[in-house]
Design an enzyme around this catalytic site. Structure first.
Site, PDB file in Angstrom:
ATOM      1  N   ILE A  11       6.376  41.212  57.067  1.00  0.00           N
ATOM      2  CA  ILE A  11       6.031  40.204  56.308  1.00  0.00           C
ATOM      3  C   ILE A  11       4.951  39.499  56.854  1.00  0.00           C
ATOM      4  O   ILE A  11       3.695  39.023  56.311  1.00  0.00           O
ATOM      5  CB  ILE A  11       7.326  39.256  55.844  1.00  0.00           C
ATOM      6  CG1 ILE A  11       6.723  38.219  54.730  1.00  0.00           C
ATOM      7  CG2 ILE A  11       7.686  38.375  57.147  1.00  0.00           C
ATOM      8  CD1 ILE A  11       6.353  38.736  53.387  1.00  0.00           C
ATOM      9  N   TRP A  13       2.518  40.540  58.730  1.00  0.00           N
ATOM     10  CA  TRP A  13       1.371  41.796  58.848  1.00  0.00           C
ATOM     11  C   TRP A  13       0.745  41.832  57.324  1.00  0.00           C
ATOM     12  O   TRP A  13      -0.405  41.837  57.150  1.00  0.00           O
ATOM     13  CB  TRP A  13       1.903  42.993  59.378  1.00  0.00           C
ATOM     14  CG  TRP A  13       0.671  44.107  59.243  1.00  0.00           C
ATOM     15  CD1 TRP A  13       0.717  44.892  58.330  1.00  0.00           C
ATOM     16  CD2 TRP A  13      -0.153  44.456  60.307  1.00  0.00           C
ATOM     17  NE1 TRP A  13      -0.829  45.793  58.623  1.00  0.00           N
ATOM     18  CE2 TRP A  13      -1.191  45.461  59.848  1.00  0.00           C
ATOM     19  CE3 TRP A  13      -0.566  43.755  61.562  1.00  0.00           C
ATOM     20  CZ2 TRP A  13      -2.244  45.865  60.705  1.00  0.00           C
ATOM     21  CZ3 TRP A  13      -1.595  44.434  62.251  1.00  0.00           C
ATOM     22  CH2 TRP A  13      -2.305  45.408  61.722  1.00  0.00           C
ATOM     23  N   ARG A  34       7.632  40.783  70.910  1.00  0.00           N
ATOM     24  CA  ARG A  34       8.622  41.298  71.905  1.00  0.00           C
ATOM     25  C   ARG A  34       7.931  42.524  72.712  1.00  0.00           C
ATOM     26  O   ARG A  34       8.288  42.617  73.821  1.00  0.00           O
ATOM     27  CB  ARG A  34       9.781  42.009  71.195  1.00  0.00           C
ATOM     28  CG  ARG A  34      10.782  41.019  70.676  1.00  0.00           C
ATOM     29  CD  ARG A  34      12.131  41.784  69.991  1.00  0.00           C
ATOM     30  NE  ARG A  34      11.615  42.699  68.660  1.00  0.00           N
ATOM     31  CZ  ARG A  34      12.433  43.311  68.178  1.00  0.00           C
ATOM     32  NH1 ARG A  34      13.588  43.543  68.558  1.00  0.00           N
ATOM     33  NH2 ARG A  34      12.218  43.828  66.896  1.00  0.00           N
ATOM     34  N   LYS A  93      12.626  32.682  56.316  1.00  0.00           N
ATOM     35  CA  LYS A  93      14.252  32.545  55.871  1.00  0.00           C
ATOM     36  C   LYS A  93      14.869  33.625  56.451  1.00  0.00           C
ATOM     37  O   LYS A  93      14.348  34.747  56.586  1.00  0.00           O
ATOM     38  CB  LYS A  93      14.167  32.266  54.216  1.00  0.00           C
ATOM     39  CG  LYS A  93      13.404  33.435  53.379  1.00  0.00           C
ATOM     40  CD  LYS A  93      14.319  34.506  53.387  1.00  0.00           C
ATOM     41  CE  LYS A  93      13.593  36.181  53.342  1.00  0.00           C
ATOM     42  NZ  LYS A  93      14.787  37.087  53.534  1.00  0.00           N
ATOM     43  N   TYR A 230      15.177  47.403  41.626  1.00  0.00           N
ATOM     44  CA  TYR A 230      14.438  46.078  41.920  1.00  0.00           C
ATOM     45  C   TYR A 230      14.998  45.018  40.968  1.00  0.00           C
ATOM     46  O   TYR A 230      15.046  45.640  39.732  1.00  0.00           O
ATOM     47  CB  TYR A 230      13.103  46.153  42.170  1.00  0.00           C
ATOM     48  CG  TYR A 230      12.578  44.763  42.608  1.00  0.00           C
ATOM     49  CD1 TYR A 230      12.715  44.427  43.855  1.00  0.00           C
ATOM     50  CD2 TYR A 230      11.793  44.283  41.446  1.00  0.00           C
ATOM     51  CE1 TYR A 230      11.910  43.004  43.910  1.00  0.00           C
ATOM     52  CE2 TYR A 230      11.174  42.903  41.721  1.00  0.00           C
ATOM     53  CZ  TYR A 230      11.274  42.478  42.874  1.00  0.00           C
ATOM     54  OH  TYR A 230      10.658  41.065  43.269  1.00  0.00           O
TER      55      TYR A 230
END
Length: 338
Positions: A11, A13, A34, A93, A230
């Site tokens: 998200i 990127w 990381r 979130k 979806y």
């Protein structure tokens, strides 16, 4: 405001960092995560510095605020470190894995005099204000129920949302959206009347349903999961009409959303202006931080209330055992969330 980005999520990127470049008054100065290799890739793509780890990013004097998109299980620890380092925080979130983590962060932000925001983009879309005003106008009549759903197809088998140790699971990833929408439209006094979760042998939830009751007696039915085609919508249902928001949680920036009003002998479709909910979210965060305090006091309280509902869902849920998604075609790429 000078921003540092911690985490190499999809998200970040695809959506957040490209939008940062378009928001006036916001400048991405450094990234960390990381692995140095990913940090270097992000830095080259977005034209900023790369730090070897999160601690180095937080130590930079030219970073005023931090956007955190680490795995969910690490949201609390890094948001806490950022606030203690004197940085404003925008965290993906959910804000944590339970209400305790959410409350601790909100209390720390208040103590430090810093802005803490949870990146619920949909809260900033104008279509929800339109729906709420139409309902408040009396045209719908007496509200009786609320229905909301947010579901996506099965994810790739190695997706981190299938890892319980990283804060995975459908409830924390997509279930928090209809929970937050219920709070937004029905008010904060919600209680969980029942719940069910489809869970793997390792306890990870893949889908669920929740029944809520509002403080005024409105009934809410929520559904979510990683096992469906979806869906991203909600309906306010009253004694006179039904009002449906068809792309409630992830409308593209250029989409003109459609809100549908169904009465007994009449249907009306409202075509609303397009709204870039992510840009609006980033703008609100930036302005709040620049002017020395939260512009919308309900946001931190809403984060805690949502996680309290998550805790209640876990406590009340009837668990339905399901096989590991690897046995059910999880190699099909999902559409993902925001």
């Amino acid at each position: 405001m000078r921003l540092g980005a911690l985490g190499h999520s999809s998200i970040a990127w695809r959506r957040v960092l490209p939008t940062v470049a378009r928001v006036p008054g916001l400048d991405l100065v450094a990234v960390a995560g990381r692995t140095p290799r990913k940090a270097a890739r992000f830095a080259e793509h977005f034209g900023c510095a790369a730090e070897e780890d999160g601690e180095a990013l937080l130590a930079r004097p030219d970073v005023d605020a931090v956007y955190i998109s680490t795995p969910t299980s690490q949201h609390h620890v890094w948001a806490e470190r950022a606030l203690n380092a004197g940085k404003h925080v925008l965290v993906e979130k959910p804000i944590g894995v339970d209400a305790r983590e959410a409350e601790e962060l909100c209390e720390l932000a208040e103590k430090q005099g810093l802005v803490l925001r949870e990146n619920f983009m949909f809260l900033h879309h104008t279509q929800h204000e339109f729906a709420a005003k139409l309902a408040a106008s009396g045209r719908l009549g007496r509200l009786a129920s609320f229905q909301a759903s947010f579901s996506i197809p099965p994810l790739p088998k190695d997706d981190i949302r299938y890892d319980p140790d990283l804060g995975g699971g459908a409830l924390l990833d997509v279930g928090v959206y209809p929970l937050r929408a219920a709070s937004l439209l029905l008010g904060p006094e919600l209680r969980v009347a029942g719940a069910s979760l489809r869970t793997r042998p390792d306890g990870l939830d893949l889908a669920g349903q929740v029944l809520l009751v509002s403080g005024t007696g409105v009934l809410a039915e929520l559904s979510f999961g990683f096992e469906h085609a979806y869906a991203s919508a909600y309906t306010l249902w009253s004694d006179r009409a039904r009002l449906t928001v068809t792309r409630a949680f992830t409308p593209p920036p250029g989409l003109r959303p459609e809100v549908i009003l169904e009465e007994q002998d009449h249907e009306e479709r409202f075509s609303l202006p397009a709204c870039d909910q992510l840009a609006a979210c980033l703008h609100e965060f930036t302005e709040s931080a620049r002017h020395g305090g939260p512009a919308r006091e309900h946001r931190p309280a809403g984060a805690v209330a949502t996680m309290e509902l998550v805790d209640a869902v876990r406590a009340r849920a009837v668990e339905v055992p399901v096989p590991d998604p690897g046995e059910a075609g999880a190699d099909t790429a999902g559409q993902g969330n925001e």
